[in-house]
Each structure stands twice: as structure tokens, then as C-alpha cells.
Scaffold this motif. Structure first.
Motif, mmCIF file in Angstrom:
data_model
loop_
_atom_site.group_PDB
_atom_site.id
_atom_site.type_symbol
_atom_site.label_atom_id
_atom_site.label_comp_id
_atom_site.label_asym_id
_atom_site.label_seq_id
_atom_site.Cartn_x
_atom_site.Cartn_y
_atom_site.Cartn_z
ATOM 1 N N MET A 1 47.122 47.144 31.280
ATOM 2 C CA MET A 1 46.380 46.238 32.115
ATOM 3 C C MET A 1 47.337 45.149 32.594
ATOM 4 N N ALA A 2 47.144 44.724 33.843
ATOM 5 C CA ALA A 2 47.996 43.687 34.422
ATOM 6 C C ALA A 2 47.135 42.698 35.196
ATOM 7 N N ASN A 3 47.558 41.472 35.223
ATOM 8 C CA ASN A 3 46.886 40.443 35.999
ATOM 9 C C ASN A 3 47.759 40.068 37.187
ATOM 10 N N TYR A 4 47.136 39.973 38.334
ATOM 11 C CA TYR A 4 47.824 39.564 39.561
ATOM 12 C C TYR A 4 47.223 38.242 40.010
ATOM 13 N N TYR A 5 48.085 37.274 40.305
ATOM 14 C CA TYR A 5 47.649 35.929 40.669
ATOM 15 C C TYR A 5 47.993 35.652 42.126
ATOM 16 N N PHE A 6 47.050 35.086 42.839
ATOM 17 C CA PHE A 6 47.240 34.720 44.235
ATOM 18 C C PHE A 6 46.811 33.268 44.372
ATOM 19 N N THR A 7 47.670 32.439 44.925
ATOM 20 C CA THR A 7 47.336 31.025 45.044
ATOM 21 C C THR A 7 47.220 30.617 46.498
ATOM 22 N N LYS A 8 46.210 29.826 46.771
ATOM 23 C CA LYS A 8 46.000 29.271 48.106
ATOM 24 C C LYS A 8 46.633 27.885 48.168
ATOM 25 N N ASN A 9 46.441 27.127 47.118
ATOM 26 C CA ASN A 9 47.073 25.821 46.955
ATOM 27 C C ASN A 9 47.042 25.509 45.459
ATOM 28 N N GLN A 12 43.293 26.010 44.143
ATOM 29 C CA GLN A 12 42.498 27.193 44.470
ATOM 30 C C GLN A 12 43.341 28.444 44.257
ATOM 31 N N CYS A 13 42.882 29.274 43.338
ATOM 32 C CA CYS A 13 43.634 30.480 43.052
ATOM 33 C C CYS A 13 42.695 31.616 42.660
ATOM 34 N N LEU A 14 43.226 32.795 42.730
ATOM 35 C CA LEU A 14 42.470 34.013 42.474
ATOM 36 C C LEU A 14 43.270 34.861 41.507
ATOM 37 N N MET A 15 42.605 35.408 40.513
ATOM 38 C CA MET A 15 43.265 36.312 39.595
ATOM 39 C C MET A 15 42.524 37.636 39.623
ATOM 40 N N VAL A 16 43.264 38.723 39.724
ATOM 41 C CA VAL A 16 42.675 40.062 39.697
ATOM 42 C C VAL A 16 43.234 40.783 38.479
ATOM 43 N N GLY A 31 38.112 56.601 43.653
ATOM 44 C CA GLY A 31 38.804 55.405 44.117
ATOM 45 C C GLY A 31 39.355 54.593 42.966
ATOM 46 N N CYS A 32 38.916 53.365 42.848
ATOM 47 C CA CYS A 32 39.356 52.482 41.773
ATOM 48 C C CYS A 32 38.149 51.736 41.241
ATOM 49 N N ARG A 33 38.126 51.516 39.954
ATOM 50 C CA ARG A 33 37.028 50.749 39.365
ATOM 51 C C ARG A 33 37.588 49.805 38.315
ATOM 52 N N ASP A 34 36.734 48.957 37.841
ATOM 53 C CA ASP A 34 37.084 47.984 36.802
ATOM 54 C C ASP A 34 38.135 46.974 37.250
ATOM 55 N N LEU A 35 38.048 46.531 38.497
ATOM 56 C CA LEU A 35 38.847 45.396 38.949
ATOM 57 C C LEU A 35 38.018 44.146 38.687
ATOM 58 N N GLU A 36 38.566 43.212 37.946
ATOM 59 C CA GLU A 36 37.867 41.959 37.703
ATOM 60 C C GLU A 36 38.529 40.885 38.549
ATOM 61 N N ILE A 56 53.992 41.253 48.302
ATOM 62 C CA ILE A 56 52.645 41.811 48.448
ATOM 63 C C ILE A 56 52.687 43.344 48.502
ATOM 64 N N GLU A 57 53.774 43.913 48.992
ATOM 65 C CA GLU A 57 53.908 45.369 49.057
ATOM 66 C C GLU A 57 53.967 45.996 47.666
ATOM 67 N N GLN A 58 54.283 45.201 46.657
ATOM 68 C CA GLN A 58 54.378 45.707 45.292
ATOM 69 C C GLN A 58 53.038 45.628 44.550
ATOM 70 N N VAL A 59 52.060 45.007 45.150
ATOM 71 C CA VAL A 59 50.729 44.905 44.562
ATOM 72 C C VAL A 59 50.020 46.245 44.783
ATOM 73 N N PRO A 60 49.319 46.767 43.786
ATOM 74 C CA PRO A 60 48.621 48.046 43.947
ATOM 75 C C PRO A 60 47.697 48.054 45.173
ATOM 76 N N ASP A 61 47.627 49.200 45.836
ATOM 77 C CA ASP A 61 46.803 49.351 47.038
ATOM 78 C C ASP A 61 45.362 48.910 46.812
ATOM 79 N N ALA A 62 44.792 49.233 45.652
ATOM 80 C CA ALA A 62 43.394 48.894 45.384
ATOM 81 C C ALA A 62 43.167 47.389 45.462
#
Length: 71
Positions: A1-9, A12-16, A31-36, A56-62
Motif C-alpha cells: 500500500m502507498a500513499n500519494y500526497y497532492f498539495t494545493k497550498n 489544503q491537501c489531498l491524500m490518496v 478497474g481499480c477499487r479501494d482507493l481512499e 505526475i507521470e509516475q502516479v498510478p493511472d487509477a
């Protein structure tokens, strides 16, 4: 399992949370399931030194598909 972090500022941030085990690819019926997805509005994460920034190209397509869909 891996966490991907995206920050707006800084506040404000998003973790997947992503589990490759449940990513069956774009061309499968499953497809893909269990994305939180967790959105934080009043704080951000402290990233430790072992975390590396990736393109961003290294982030999984899902995950990219979800981010594009939410746009």
C-alpha cells in the motif's frame, strides 16, 4: 500500500491511499477499487526525509483518473 500526497497550498491537501493489489488495469472489468481519498482543509502533512517527490507521470493511472474526474 502507498500513499500519494497532492498539495494545493500549505493548508489544503489531498491524500490518496492506493493498493496496487486492487488495481486491475483500465482494460479489465474490475478497474481499480479501494482507493481512499482524504481531503484536508485546515492542515497539511509533514513529509519525512525518506519521502521523495515524483512526477505526475509516475502516479498510478487509477489515481490520475480519479483526480481528472474530480476536476
Amino acid at each position: 500500500m502507498a500513499n500519494y500526497y497532492f498539495t494545493k497550498n500549505k493548508n489544503q491537501c489531498l491524500m490518496v491511499e492506493y493498493n496496487k493489489k486492487y488495481d486491475f488495469g483500465k482494460h479489465s472489468d474490475g478497474g481499480c477499487r479501494d482507493l481512499e481519498v482524504i481531503i484536508h482543509y485546515q492542515n497539511s502533512w509533514v513529509i519525512s526525509p525518506e519521502h521523495e517527490e515524483i512526477k505526475i507521470e509516475q502516479v498510478p493511472d487509477a489515481i490520475r483518473d480519479v483526480l481528472t474526474y474530480l476536476k
